[in-house]
Design an enzyme around this catalytic site. Structure first.
Site, PDB file in Angstrom:
ATOM      1  N   LYS A  21      -8.582   2.268   4.779  1.00  0.00           N
ATOM      2  CA  LYS A  21      -7.844   1.434   5.742  1.00  0.00           C
ATOM      3  C   LYS A  21      -8.826   0.695   6.659  1.00  0.00           C
ATOM      4  CE  LYS A  21      -3.660   4.167   5.520  1.00  0.00           C
ATOM      5  NZ  LYS A  21      -2.675   5.067   6.097  1.00  0.00           N
ATOM      6  N   GLN A  64      -2.395   9.044  10.845  1.00  0.00           N
ATOM      7  CA  GLN A  64      -2.387   9.445   9.439  1.00  0.00           C
ATOM      8  C   GLN A  64      -1.626  10.761   9.262  1.00  0.00           C
ATOM      9  OE1 GLN A  64      -3.572   7.504   7.002  1.00  0.00           O
ATOM     10  NE2 GLN A  64      -2.987   8.963   5.415  1.00  0.00           N
ATOM     11  N   ASP A 102       3.431   1.667  10.936  1.00  0.00           N
ATOM     12  CA  ASP A 102       3.960   2.498   9.854  1.00  0.00           C
ATOM     13  C   ASP A 102       5.482   2.407   9.779  1.00  0.00           C
ATOM     14  OD1 ASP A 102       2.310   3.945   8.124  1.00  0.00           O
ATOM     15  OD2 ASP A 102       1.787   5.418   9.656  1.00  0.00           O
TER      16      ASP A 102
HETATM   17  N1  LIG Z   1       0.645   7.420   8.483  1.00  0.00           N
HETATM   18  C1  LIG Z   1       0.755   7.419   7.141  1.00  0.00           C
HETATM   19  N2  LIG Z   1       0.369   8.496   6.448  1.00  0.00           N
HETATM   20  C2  LIG Z   1       0.518   8.484   5.091  1.00  0.00           C
HETATM   21  C3  LIG Z   1       1.005   7.341   4.413  1.00  0.00           C
HETATM   22  C4  LIG Z   1       1.409   6.219   5.181  1.00  0.00           C
HETATM   23  O1  LIG Z   1       1.905   5.183   4.650  1.00  0.00           O
HETATM   24  N3  LIG Z   1       1.260   6.297   6.544  1.00  0.00           N
HETATM   25  N4  LIG Z   1       1.028   7.296   3.017  1.00  0.00           N
HETATM   26  C5  LIG Z   1       0.339   8.314   2.254  1.00  0.00           C
HETATM   27  C6  LIG Z   1      -1.122   8.081   1.994  1.00  0.00           C
HETATM   28  N5  LIG Z   1      -1.578   6.697   1.897  1.00  0.00           N
HETATM   29  C7  LIG Z   1      -1.764   6.006   3.032  1.00  0.00           C
HETATM   30  O2  LIG Z   1      -1.892   6.512   4.109  1.00  0.00           O
HETATM   31  C8  LIG Z   1      -2.027   6.148   0.659  1.00  0.00           C
HETATM   32  C9  LIG Z   1      -1.841   6.803  -0.517  1.00  0.00           C
HETATM   33  C10 LIG Z   1      -2.355   6.278  -1.713  1.00  0.00           C
HETATM   34  C11 LIG Z   1      -3.042   5.089  -1.728  1.00  0.00           C
HETATM   35  C12 LIG Z   1      -3.675   4.534  -2.973  1.00  0.00           C
HETATM   36  O3  LIG Z   1      -4.193   3.451  -2.971  1.00  0.00           O
HETATM   37  N6  LIG Z   1      -3.669   5.322  -4.061  1.00  0.00           N
HETATM   38  C13 LIG Z   1      -4.363   4.952  -5.279  1.00  0.00           C
HETATM   39  C14 LIG Z   1      -5.010   6.195  -5.846  1.00  0.00           C
HETATM   40  C15 LIG Z   1      -6.071   6.713  -4.936  1.00  0.00           C
HETATM   41  C16 LIG Z   1      -6.594   8.061  -5.347  1.00  0.00           C
HETATM   42  O4  LIG Z   1      -7.325   8.136  -6.320  1.00  0.00           O
HETATM   43  O5  LIG Z   1      -6.262   9.035  -4.648  1.00  0.00           O
HETATM   44  C17 LIG Z   1      -3.406   4.403  -6.304  1.00  0.00           C
HETATM   45  O6  LIG Z   1      -2.232   4.814  -6.318  1.00  0.00           O
HETATM   46  O7  LIG Z   1      -3.840   3.579  -7.103  1.00  0.00           O
HETATM   47  C18 LIG Z   1      -3.223   4.422  -0.537  1.00  0.00           C
HETATM   48  C19 LIG Z   1      -2.716   4.950   0.638  1.00  0.00           C
HETATM   49  C20 LIG Z   1       0.438   9.667   2.981  1.00  0.00           C
HETATM   50  N7  LIG Z   1       0.127   9.558   4.358  1.00  0.00           N
END
Ligand SMILES: Nc1nc2c(c(=O)[nH]1)N[C@@H](CN(C=O)c1ccc(C(=O)N[C@@H](CCC(=O)O)C(=O)O)cc1)CN2
Length: 296
Positions: A54, A98, A121
């Protein structure tokens, strides 16, 4: 049928490019720099990766990034004091805490301490209520990303049958509200829904956000349906750790018309939409027109 792959990674790059254009114009025309503060409490390994990504992407689109990494034993009072400072900081237009927070911290209390206008968020109770009543709000990033990809792939969603599998506050419920806002006929299903496969087979749009690895198999999918896989599950297979979604991709792709992969589908859109929301929050805070196509 072999489904079209909806490439979330490429789509997210496009969203970030649009955000970067708007940010450059805000700077040139108004001397404004949107600022995003991200708060991480503790050392959860996945959260550390997401927070790092981020911060990096915030800077790449020309915004100011403020990272606050706090120890796991941070008290609620300390966290609330930081949020109060960020709420009052004019350089900060968006604040994100987060999740998950360590268990001694009350997530609802912490999230509801955010200034709703800076809650990028979209988790604050006031934004949840606004979204549910069709008023202007901050929209949760993951469902917003899913909506953008669906509109891009399908055009007008009006009248389509949408089934959302999963009822979380972060994805399932706001996703259903957004689809309703686009005039879909929406069903929220979950792990206890009777004959879940039959319910899912009625869906023109199937969003899987149930948190169970590969639970949605090809026999849950209506031929030609659009399948959005929100799941991010790490599993052990053949002695290796593998990232899989809530959809059994191989069997679902045989039946669906289009499908998002994991990784590279919904995940990258989550951070791209966070940047879009920060831009929107900055424009609103300064009484400027909101960027088109980057909000619900
Ligand atoms: N305050 C928040 N916490 C969490 C959120 C949120 O939206 N707000 N969402 C999730 C985690 N998350 C962002 O925070 C998030 C999860 C996954 C990805 C992502 O790009 N995933 C990749 C794979 C990455 C890997 O190898 O782990 C993909 O799917 O291609 C980005 C952001 C929980 N917490």
């Amino acid at each position: 049928m072999t489904a079209k792959r909806i490439d979330g990674k490429a789509f997210a790059a496009g969203v970030r490019a649009q955000v970067a254009d708007h940010v450059a114009r805000l700077k040139a025309d108004h001397g404004l720099v949107p600022g995003l503060a991200v708060v991480l409490v503790g050392e959860d390994p996945a959260s550390q990766v997401y927070v790092g990504a981020k911060g990096k992407q915030t800077v790449e689109v020309g915004m100011a990034s403020f990272e606050h990494r706090l120890p796991a034993e941070t008290s609620e009072a300390e966290l609330l004091a930081l949020i109060d400072r960020l709420n009052r900081d004019p350089q900060v237009h968006g604040i994100l805490v987060q999740l998950p927070l360590p268990p001694h911290l009350n997530s609802d209390l912490v999230i509801n301490a955010l200034d709703p206008a800076k809650d990028v968020d979209g988790f604050h109770i006031s934004n949840v209520g606004r979204l549910g009543t069709g008023q202007k709000s901050m929209v949760p990033c993951t469902p917003l990303g899913c909506l953008m990809m669906l509109r891009d792939h399908l055009g007008n969603l009006s009248g389509m049958n949408a089934v959302v599998v999963g009822r979380s506050n972060i994805v399932g419920k706001p996703m259903a509200q957004l689809l309703l806002g686009d005039s879909c006929t929406v069903t929220i299903a979950h792990s206890r829904t009777k004959d879940l496969a039959a319910v899912c087979r009625g869906a023109d749009i199937l969003v899987a956000a149930v948190g169970r690895p590969e639970m949605i198999t090809g026999d849950f999918v209506k031929p030609g349906a659009t399948v959005i896989d929100v799941g991010i599950n790490r599993i052990e297979r053949d002695g290796k750790t593998k990232l899989v979604g809530d959809v059994d991709h191989a069997s679902a792709a045989e039946v669906a018309g289009a499908i998002t992969p994991v990784p590279g589908g919904v995940g990258p859109m989550t951070i791209a939409c966070l940047l879009a929301n920060t831009l929107t929050a900055c424009c609103r805070a300064n009484g400027l027109p909101e960027p088109q196509g980057l909000t619900a």
